[in-house]
Design an enzyme around this catalytic site. Structure first.
Site, PDB file in Angstrom:
ATOM      1  N   LYS A 178       0.831  -1.217   0.000  1.00 44.87           N
ATOM      2  CA  LYS A 178       0.000   0.000   0.000  1.00 44.87           C
ATOM      3  C   LYS A 178       0.854   1.251   0.000  1.00 44.87           C
ATOM      4  O   LYS A 178       0.472   2.260  -0.586  1.00 44.87           O
ATOM      5  CB  LYS A 178      -0.959  -0.003   1.197  1.00 44.87           C
ATOM      6  CG  LYS A 178      -2.060  -1.042   1.049  1.00 44.87           C
ATOM      7  CD  LYS A 178      -3.238  -0.789   1.965  1.00 44.87           C
ATOM      8  CE  LYS A 178      -4.372  -1.745   1.643  1.00 44.87           C
ATOM      9  NZ  LYS A 178      -5.507  -1.651   2.520  1.00 44.87           N
ATOM     10  N   LYS A 191      -4.654  -9.792  -5.569  1.00 48.62           N
ATOM     11  CA  LYS A 191      -5.906 -10.122  -4.873  1.00 48.62           C
ATOM     12  C   LYS A 191      -7.015  -9.120  -5.223  1.00 48.62           C
ATOM     13  O   LYS A 191      -6.732  -7.959  -5.530  1.00 48.62           O
ATOM     14  CB  LYS A 191      -5.684 -10.215  -3.368  1.00 48.62           C
ATOM     15  CG  LYS A 191      -5.698  -8.930  -2.631  1.00 48.62           C
ATOM     16  CD  LYS A 191      -5.909  -9.156  -1.126  1.00 48.62           C
ATOM     17  CE  LYS A 191      -6.026  -7.797  -0.472  1.00 48.62           C
ATOM     18  NZ  LYS A 191      -6.814  -7.728   0.703  1.00 48.62           N
ATOM     19  N   LYS A 218     -10.971  -3.767  -2.574  1.00 53.63           N
ATOM     20  CA  LYS A 218     -11.932  -2.655  -2.678  1.00 53.63           C
ATOM     21  C   LYS A 218     -11.273  -1.431  -3.275  1.00 53.63           C
ATOM     22  O   LYS A 218     -11.909  -0.624  -3.920  1.00 53.63           O
ATOM     23  CB  LYS A 218     -12.427  -2.253  -1.283  1.00 53.63           C
ATOM     24  CG  LYS A 218     -13.352  -3.218  -0.636  1.00 53.63           C
ATOM     25  CD  LYS A 218     -13.822  -2.630   0.691  1.00 53.63           C
ATOM     26  CE  LYS A 218     -13.503  -3.568   1.834  1.00 53.63           C
ATOM     27  NZ  LYS A 218     -12.204  -3.343   2.437  1.00 53.63           N
TER      28      LYS A 218
HETATM   29  N1  AQP Z   1      -9.507 -11.001  -2.201  1.00 50.06           N
HETATM   30  C1  AQP Z   1      -9.827 -11.514  -1.030  1.00 50.06           C
HETATM   31  N2  AQP Z   1     -10.042 -12.845  -0.901  1.00 50.06           N
HETATM   32  C2  AQP Z   1     -10.393 -13.385   0.307  1.00 50.06           C
HETATM   33  N3  AQP Z   1     -10.538 -12.639   1.426  1.00 50.06           N
HETATM   34  C3  AQP Z   1     -10.342 -11.312   1.334  1.00 50.06           C
HETATM   35  N4  AQP Z   1     -10.412 -10.312   2.229  1.00 50.06           N
HETATM   36  C4  AQP Z   1     -10.120  -9.139   1.624  1.00 50.06           C
HETATM   37  N5  AQP Z   1      -9.848  -9.347   0.319  1.00 50.06           N
HETATM   38  C5  AQP Z   1      -9.983 -10.679   0.118  1.00 50.06           C
HETATM   39  C6  AQP Z   1     -10.764 -10.499   3.628  1.00 50.06           C
HETATM   40  O1  AQP Z   1     -11.798  -9.588   3.932  1.00 50.06           O
HETATM   41  C7  AQP Z   1     -11.644  -9.137   5.275  1.00 50.06           C
HETATM   42  C8  AQP Z   1     -11.734  -7.661   5.322  1.00 50.06           C
HETATM   43  O2  AQP Z   1     -10.659  -7.044   4.701  1.00 50.06           O
HETATM   44  P1  AQP Z   1     -10.410  -5.498   4.943  1.00 50.06           P
HETATM   45  O3  AQP Z   1     -11.385  -4.685   4.232  1.00 50.06           O
HETATM   46  O4  AQP Z   1     -10.307  -5.198   6.387  1.00 50.06           O
HETATM   47  O5  AQP Z   1      -8.980  -5.293   4.377  1.00 50.06           O
HETATM   48  P2  AQP Z   1      -8.322  -5.858   3.119  1.00 50.06           P
HETATM   49  O6  AQP Z   1      -7.867  -7.250   3.351  1.00 50.06           O
HETATM   50  O7  AQP Z   1      -7.241  -4.876   2.781  1.00 50.06           O
HETATM   51  O8  AQP Z   1      -9.493  -5.857   2.032  1.00 50.06           O
HETATM   52  P3  AQP Z   1      -9.553  -5.145   0.635  1.00 50.06           P
HETATM   53  O9  AQP Z   1     -10.853  -5.462   0.031  1.00 50.06           O
HETATM   54  O10 AQP Z   1      -8.332  -5.418  -0.133  1.00 50.06           O
HETATM   55  O11 AQP Z   1      -9.622  -3.627   1.052  1.00 50.06           O
HETATM   56  P4  AQP Z   1      -8.670  -2.456   0.679  1.00 50.06           P
HETATM   57  O12 AQP Z   1      -8.622  -2.414  -0.807  1.00 50.06           O
HETATM   58  O13 AQP Z   1      -9.299  -1.248   1.277  1.00 50.06           O
HETATM   59  O14 AQP Z   1      -7.342  -2.743   1.288  1.00 50.06           O
HETATM   60  C9  AQP Z   1     -10.323  -9.678   5.784  1.00 50.06           C
HETATM   61  O15 AQP Z   1     -10.587 -10.786   6.616  1.00 50.06           O
HETATM   62  C10 AQP Z   1      -9.616 -10.098   4.540  1.00 50.06           C
HETATM   63  O16 AQP Z   1      -8.756 -11.178   4.793  1.00 50.06           O
END
Ligand code: AQP
Length: 338
Positions: free
Chosen positions: A110, A197, A200
Site C-alpha cells: 500500500k 488479490k 476494494k
Molecule cells: N480477495 C480476497 N479474498 C479473500 N478474502 C479477502 N479479504 C479481503 N480481500 C480478500 C478479507 O476480507 C476481510 C476484510 O478485509 P479489509 O477490508 O479489512 O482489508 P483488506 O484485506 O485490505 O481488504 P480489501 O478489500 O483489499 O480492502 P482495501 O482495498 O481497502 O485494502 C479480511 O478478513 C480479509 O482477509
C-alpha cells in the site's frame, strides 16, 4: 470461544470479502460468542473522502446483516465508537519494535502506491488491528489469507511484548488469539489480473464484483475478465492463475464444490464458462441484495442495532484496557470524591 473480525469501510464490499471472511462469520455466530466490527479507523490510514466514509460505514454494517449476521446472536459495532481501540493501540505501539512493522507485506504494497504521502497510520495499521483483537480476549480471528501476517504480529505482541514482559506469576495479561483461515476461497484474486488479490481499493472497478453490483454489471465484468488461450478450466496450474481463480469462485458460488465444478468445466471453453459463472454469481448474491435493500431503508433500526452492539463490546473492551494499564504501571483514576 470468542470470535472477533471486521472489514474496513473503504468501498463497497466485494465477493472476496464475503467468501474469505463474512461468509465464515455466519457459521461461527451459531457456535461462538461473535463480535464483528466495521473498522473505520483503519479506513482512514489511506486518503479518504469523509462523506463517503460515514456512508460506507453504515452500508458495511447493513451488508453484514444482509449476509446473515444476526444482531440477536452477535455484537455488531463501529470501531471508532469505542475509544479503547485507539487507547490500546497507543499502549501496544510503545512496546512494538519498528522493524516488525516495516516487514508487513500489506504496508509495503500500500505504501508503494502512495509515494511521498504514506501516513504513520498506515505503518501502524497492524498494531491497531492487534488492539482490535486483543481488546476482546478473542480466541479465534476468521480472516482471509492476506491478513495472516497481521494476525501473527498480534500474537507476537501479546505473547512476547506484553505477557512475557509484564505478566506476573505466569498469568497472561492478554489472550493470544489464533487465526481461522478457511482454505476454500481464502484468497479471491482480481478479475483483471489473476496474480493480484481482489481489493476494494483497486482503481479498476472491473477487477472486482461487489455485493451490490447489478446483474448487468456482473455480466459485463465477467465478460471482460482476463482469460487465456487454453480450452478447459482447471485448478492449481501456476501458469493459469485466471482459470484457477474463476473456477474457484464458480465452485464456491454455485455450491458445487471443487470436484463437481472441475468435472463440469474441465473441457469447457471460456465462452461457455463465463455465462455459467455469471449465473452462479448473480444467484448467490441476489438474496443478500434483497435483504440489504430492506435494511438500508430503516436507518433508525440500523443505528439501534449498532448502539446495542457497541454497549456489549464496550464493556469487555474497558476491562481489558484497564488490565493492561495497570500492568504497565499507569496510575489508576481515583474514584473517591474529595
Ligand atoms: N480477495 C480476497 N479474498 C479473500 N478474502 C479477502 N479479504 C479481503 N480481500 C480478500 C478479507 O476480507 C476481510 C476484510 O478485509 P479489509 O477490508 O479489512 O482489508 P483488506 O484485506 O485490505 O481488504 P480489501 O478489500 O483489499 O480492502 P482495501 O482495498 O481497502 O485494502 C479480511 O478478513 C480479509 O482477509
Amino acid at each position: 470461544m470468542r470470535v472477533l473480525s471486521g472489514v474496513q469501510p473503504t468501498g463497497e464490499l466485494h465477493i472476496g470479502n464475503w467468501i474469505g471472511a463474512i461468509r465464515n462469520w455466519v457459521e461461527l455466530q451459531n457456535i461462538h460468542q461473535t463480535y464483528v466490527c466495521v473498522v473505520d479507523l483503519h479506513a482512514i490510514t489511506v486518503p479518504h473522502d469523509p462523506k463517503k466514509l460515514s456512508e460506507n460505514t453504515l452500508t458495511t454494517a447493513a451488508l453484514y446483516i444482509a449476509c446473515g449476521m444476526n444482531p440477536e446472536q452477535c455484537a455488531i459495532f463501529i470501531q471508532s465508537q469505542i475509544s479503547a481501540h485507539s487507547e490500546l493501540c497507543w499502549l501496544l505501539n510503545c512496546v512494538t519494535p519498528l522493524n516488525w512493522m516495516e516487514r508487513m507485506i500489506q504496508f509495503k504494497e500500500k505504501s508503494q502506491k502512495q509515494g511521498d504521502n504514506v501516513s504513520i497510520g498506515l505503518l501502524d495499521y497492524p498494531v491497531l488491528m492487534a488492539a482490535d483483537i486483543l481488546l476482546y480476549d478473542a480466541d479465534l480471528v476468521p480472516v482471509g489469507e492476506d491478513q495472516k501476517q497481521h494476525l501473527e504480529l498480534a500474537r507476537d505482541i501479546a505473547q512476547q511484548r506484553i505477557n512475557s514482559r509484564f505478566g506476573r506469576d505466569g498469568k497472561p495479561i492478554l489472550k493470544v488469539p489464533k487465526p481461522l483461515i478457511i482454505k476454500e476461497g481464502a484468497k479471491i484474486m482480481s478479475l483483471t489480473d489473476g496474480k493480484k488479490k481482489m481489493s476494494k481499493s483497486d482503481p479498476n472497478e472491473n477487477s472486482r464484483i461487489t455485493l451490490l453490483d447489478t446483474a448487468d454489471l456482473i455480466k459485463k465484468k465477467i465478460k471482460r475478465a482476463k482469460t487465456d488461450s487454453h480450452i478447459g478450466l482447471e485448478f492449481d496450474n501456476q501458469e493459469r492463475p485466471e482459470a484457477d481463480n474463476l473456477l474457484s469462485i464458480f465452485s464456491i458460488l454455485s455450491g458445487l464444490g471443487r470436484e463437481e465444478a472441475l468435472k463440469e468445466c474441465s473441457t469447457m471453453g471460456w465462452g461457455k464458462f463465463k455465462p455459467l459463472l455469471t449465473d452462479a454469481t448473480v444467484s448467490a448474491i441476489e438474496p443478500i441484495q434483497s435483504r440489504y435493500k430492506e435494511l438500508i431503508k430503516d436507518r433508525g433500526e440500523l443505528h439501534r442495532i449498532l448502539d446495542n452492539g457497541r454497549s456489549q463490546a464496550e464493556e469487555i473492551a474497558q476491562v481489558t484496557l484497564e488490565r493492561l494499564q495497570a500492568a504497565l504501571g499507569l496510575l489508576k483514576k481515583n474514584k473517591v470524591n474529595h
